[in-house]
Design a protein around this motif. Structure first.
Motif, PDB file in Angstrom:
ATOM      1  N   ASP A 186      -1.509  12.516   0.028  1.00 26.27           N
ATOM      2  CA  ASP A 186      -2.445  10.866   0.630  1.00 26.27           C
ATOM      3  C   ASP A 186      -2.616  10.990   2.222  1.00 26.27           C
ATOM      4  O   ASP A 186      -3.633  10.258   2.892  1.00 26.27           O
ATOM      5  CB  ASP A 186      -2.361   9.835   0.549  1.00 26.27           C
ATOM      6  CG  ASP A 186      -2.700   9.439  -1.617  1.00 26.27           C
ATOM      7  OD1 ASP A 186      -3.357  10.644  -2.219  1.00 26.27           O
ATOM      8  OD2 ASP A 186      -1.656   8.906  -1.824  1.00 26.27           O
ATOM      9  N   CYS A 187      -1.590  11.718   3.028  1.00 30.74           N
ATOM     10  CA  CYS A 187      -1.566  11.868   4.869  1.00 30.74           C
ATOM     11  C   CYS A 187      -2.136  13.427   4.784  1.00 30.74           C
ATOM     12  O   CYS A 187      -1.255  14.561   4.539  1.00 30.74           O
ATOM     13  CB  CYS A 187       0.148  11.351   4.918  1.00 30.74           C
ATOM     14  SG  CYS A 187       0.305   9.547   4.337  1.00 30.74           S
TER      15      CYS A 187
ATOM     16  N   CYS B 112      -3.307   8.604   7.298  1.00 28.42           N
ATOM     17  CA  CYS B 112      -2.943   8.172   5.369  1.00 28.42           C
ATOM     18  C   CYS B 112      -3.920   7.237   4.660  1.00 28.42           C
ATOM     19  O   CYS B 112      -4.441   6.176   5.270  1.00 28.42           O
ATOM     20  CB  CYS B 112      -1.709   7.592   5.468  1.00 28.42           C
ATOM     21  SG  CYS B 112      -0.265   8.892   5.918  1.00 28.42           S
ATOM     22  N   LYS B 113      -4.648   8.149   3.598  1.00 27.60           N
ATOM     23  CA  LYS B 113      -6.275   7.440   3.276  1.00 27.60           C
ATOM     24  C   LYS B 113      -5.946   7.518   1.750  1.00 27.60           C
ATOM     25  O   LYS B 113      -5.269   8.406   0.943  1.00 27.60           O
ATOM     26  CB  LYS B 113      -7.110   7.568   4.135  1.00 27.60           C
ATOM     27  CG  LYS B 113      -7.525   7.963   5.111  1.00 27.60           C
ATOM     28  CD  LYS B 113      -9.350   8.374   5.288  1.00 27.60           C
ATOM     29  CE  LYS B 113      -9.161   9.738   5.160  1.00 27.60           C
ATOM     30  NZ  LYS B 113     -10.478  10.305   5.454  1.00 27.60           N
ATOM     31  N   THR B 114      -6.404   6.034   1.600  1.00 27.55           N
ATOM     32  CA  THR B 114      -6.044   5.831  -0.505  1.00 27.55           C
ATOM     33  C   THR B 114      -7.383   4.824  -0.263  1.00 27.55           C
ATOM     34  O   THR B 114      -7.728   4.103   0.317  1.00 27.55           O
ATOM     35  CB  THR B 114      -4.837   5.395  -1.185  1.00 27.55           C
ATOM     36  OG1 THR B 114      -4.632   3.731  -0.250  1.00 27.55           O
ATOM     37  CG2 THR B 114      -4.147   6.343  -1.075  1.00 27.55           C
ATOM     38  N   LEU B 115      -7.956   4.437  -1.700  1.00 24.16           N
ATOM     39  CA  LEU B 115      -8.963   3.875  -1.840  1.00 24.16           C
ATOM     40  C   LEU B 115      -8.938   2.787  -0.949  1.00 24.16           C
ATOM     41  O   LEU B 115      -7.848   1.711  -1.972  1.00 24.16           O
ATOM     42  CB  LEU B 115      -9.773   3.327  -3.270  1.00 24.16           C
ATOM     43  CG  LEU B 115     -10.710   2.867  -3.539  1.00 24.16           C
ATOM     44  CD1 LEU B 115     -12.188   3.611  -3.215  1.00 24.16           C
ATOM     45  CD2 LEU B 115     -10.681   3.082  -5.164  1.00 24.16           C
TER      46      LEU B 115
ATOM     47  N   ALA C   7       0.775  -1.524   0.144  1.00 29.06           N
ATOM     48  CA  ALA C   7      -0.204   0.000   0.136  1.00 29.06           C
ATOM     49  C   ALA C   7       0.898   1.359  -0.230  1.00 29.06           C
ATOM     50  O   ALA C   7       2.061   1.928   1.385  1.00 29.06           O
ATOM     51  CB  ALA C   7      -0.551   0.158   1.106  1.00 29.06           C
ATOM     52  N   SER C   8       0.403   1.954  -0.945  1.00 29.86           N
ATOM     53  CA  SER C   8       1.330   3.467  -0.728  1.00 29.86           C
ATOM     54  C   SER C   8       0.621   4.833  -0.899  1.00 29.86           C
ATOM     55  O   SER C   8       0.199   4.252  -1.657  1.00 29.86           O
ATOM     56  CB  SER C   8       2.171   3.566  -2.701  1.00 29.86           C
ATOM     57  OG  SER C   8       3.745   2.847  -2.449  1.00 29.86           O
ATOM     58  N   PHE C   9       1.522   5.580  -0.483  1.00 29.01           N
ATOM     59  CA  PHE C   9       0.889   6.477   0.259  1.00 29.01           C
ATOM     60  C   PHE C   9       1.234   8.099   0.056  1.00 29.01           C
ATOM     61  O   PHE C   9       2.880   7.676   0.502  1.00 29.01           O
ATOM     62  CB  PHE C   9       0.477   6.864   1.522  1.00 29.01           C
ATOM     63  CG  PHE C   9      -0.967   5.584   2.413  1.00 29.01           C
ATOM     64  CD1 PHE C   9      -2.221   5.601   2.179  1.00 29.01           C
ATOM     65  CD2 PHE C   9      -0.428   4.731   3.188  1.00 29.01           C
ATOM     66  CE1 PHE C   9      -2.671   4.641   2.871  1.00 29.01           C
ATOM     67  CE2 PHE C   9      -0.661   3.720   3.806  1.00 29.01           C
ATOM     68  CZ  PHE C   9      -1.680   3.671   3.471  1.00 29.01           C
TER      69      PHE C   9
ATOM     70  N   SER D 115      -7.869   1.147   1.995  1.00 30.87           N
ATOM     71  CA  SER D 115      -6.473   1.308   2.783  1.00 30.87           C
ATOM     72  C   SER D 115      -6.287   3.037   3.181  1.00 30.87           C
ATOM     73  O   SER D 115      -6.746   4.068   3.226  1.00 30.87           O
ATOM     74  CB  SER D 115      -5.018   1.400   2.290  1.00 30.87           C
ATOM     75  OG  SER D 115      -4.739   0.080   0.881  1.00 30.87           O
ATOM     76  N   ARG D 116      -6.008   2.359   5.091  1.00 24.99           N
ATOM     77  CA  ARG D 116      -6.207   4.152   6.106  1.00 24.99           C
ATOM     78  C   ARG D 116      -4.889   2.999   6.667  1.00 24.99           C
ATOM     79  O   ARG D 116      -4.421   2.159   7.306  1.00 24.99           O
ATOM     80  CB  ARG D 116      -7.790   3.696   6.267  1.00 24.99           C
ATOM     81  CG  ARG D 116      -7.106   4.708   7.709  1.00 24.99           C
ATOM     82  CD  ARG D 116      -8.698   4.774   8.019  1.00 24.99           C
ATOM     83  NE  ARG D 116      -8.356   6.038   9.494  1.00 24.99           N
ATOM     84  CZ  ARG D 116      -9.201   7.331   9.038  1.00 24.99           C
ATOM     85  NH1 ARG D 116      -9.919   7.233   8.554  1.00 24.99           N
ATOM     86  NH2 ARG D 116      -9.159   7.818  10.341  1.00 24.99           N
TER      87      ARG D 116
END
Length: 196
Positions: A85-86, A97-100, A79-81, A102-103
């Motif tokens: 994203d942070c 840190c969040k992406t679709l 998982a890359s942020f 992933s948190r």
């Protein structure tokens, strides 16, 4: 000449001591291996001890990468942020840190007594870590325990392995849950320059 050598020796010792104090201590690593595409998931909880107190600033500049590895040292998921994203909150005491799907959250806290970690005063570099990673497709099947998680930001890499694992299968082996907690210690390296 001796003074120069003594200075370098002292500098190396201080750097080594600081590196040894910085560590990731996870209390659980859970993985759910599903036969359905993009239905795998994994979760982590634990603590990050980074005495310099600069990790939130580094994440804000460089982003964060979280990797899950299995017992065969194969990468299951990454998982890359990116930095945007942070979010750095509460004056650097919290990072989200969040992406679709992933948190990952770091929240500054006092060390639990069970870890026997000294307080770092105002520049407290001790954080609770939690992460939830959904909608992924593990790169290896089946998942081999124990499980390892690596967190990388800037030139720092933190790693921890949970070796006491239980495995349960449901729905005619179409869904396998692996729950790991700390067990027999596994030698780990201190934070190093992340490979590029």
């Amino acid at each position: 000449m001796r003074r120069v050598l003594s200075f370098f020796a002292l500098s190396a010792l201080l750097a080594l001591t600081a590196a040894q104090e910085a560590e990731l201590s996870l209390t659980r690593i859970d993985a759910v291996d599903s036969s359905r595409i993009n239905k795998d998931q994994w979760r982590i909880k634990g603590y990050l001890n980074e005495p310099s107190g600069n990790i939130t600033q580094t994440i804000g500049q460089s982003g964060l990468v979280a990797e899950l590895l299995d017992g065969a040292d194969d990468t299951l998921d990454t998982a890359s942020f990116a930095p945007n994203d942070c979010r750095i909150l509460a004056r650097g005491k919290r990072v989200v840190c969040k992406t679709l799907g992933s948190r990952l959250t770091l929240r500054q806290s006092k060390p639990p007594k069970s870890l026997h970690v000294a307080s770092h005063g105002r520049a407290n570099g001790f954080y609770r870590v939690s992460g939830n990673f959904r909608r992924v497709n593990f790169q290896e099947d089946p998942v081999v325990s124990p499980l390892t998680v690596e967190l990388m930001t800037g030139e720092l890499m933190f790693s921890d392995t949970n070796t006491d694992c239980s495995i349960k299968s449901k729905r005619m082996n179409t869904k396998t849950t692996i729950k790991c907690k700390p067990g027999t210690p596994v030698p780990t390296t201190a934070p190093t320059a992340a490979s590029t």
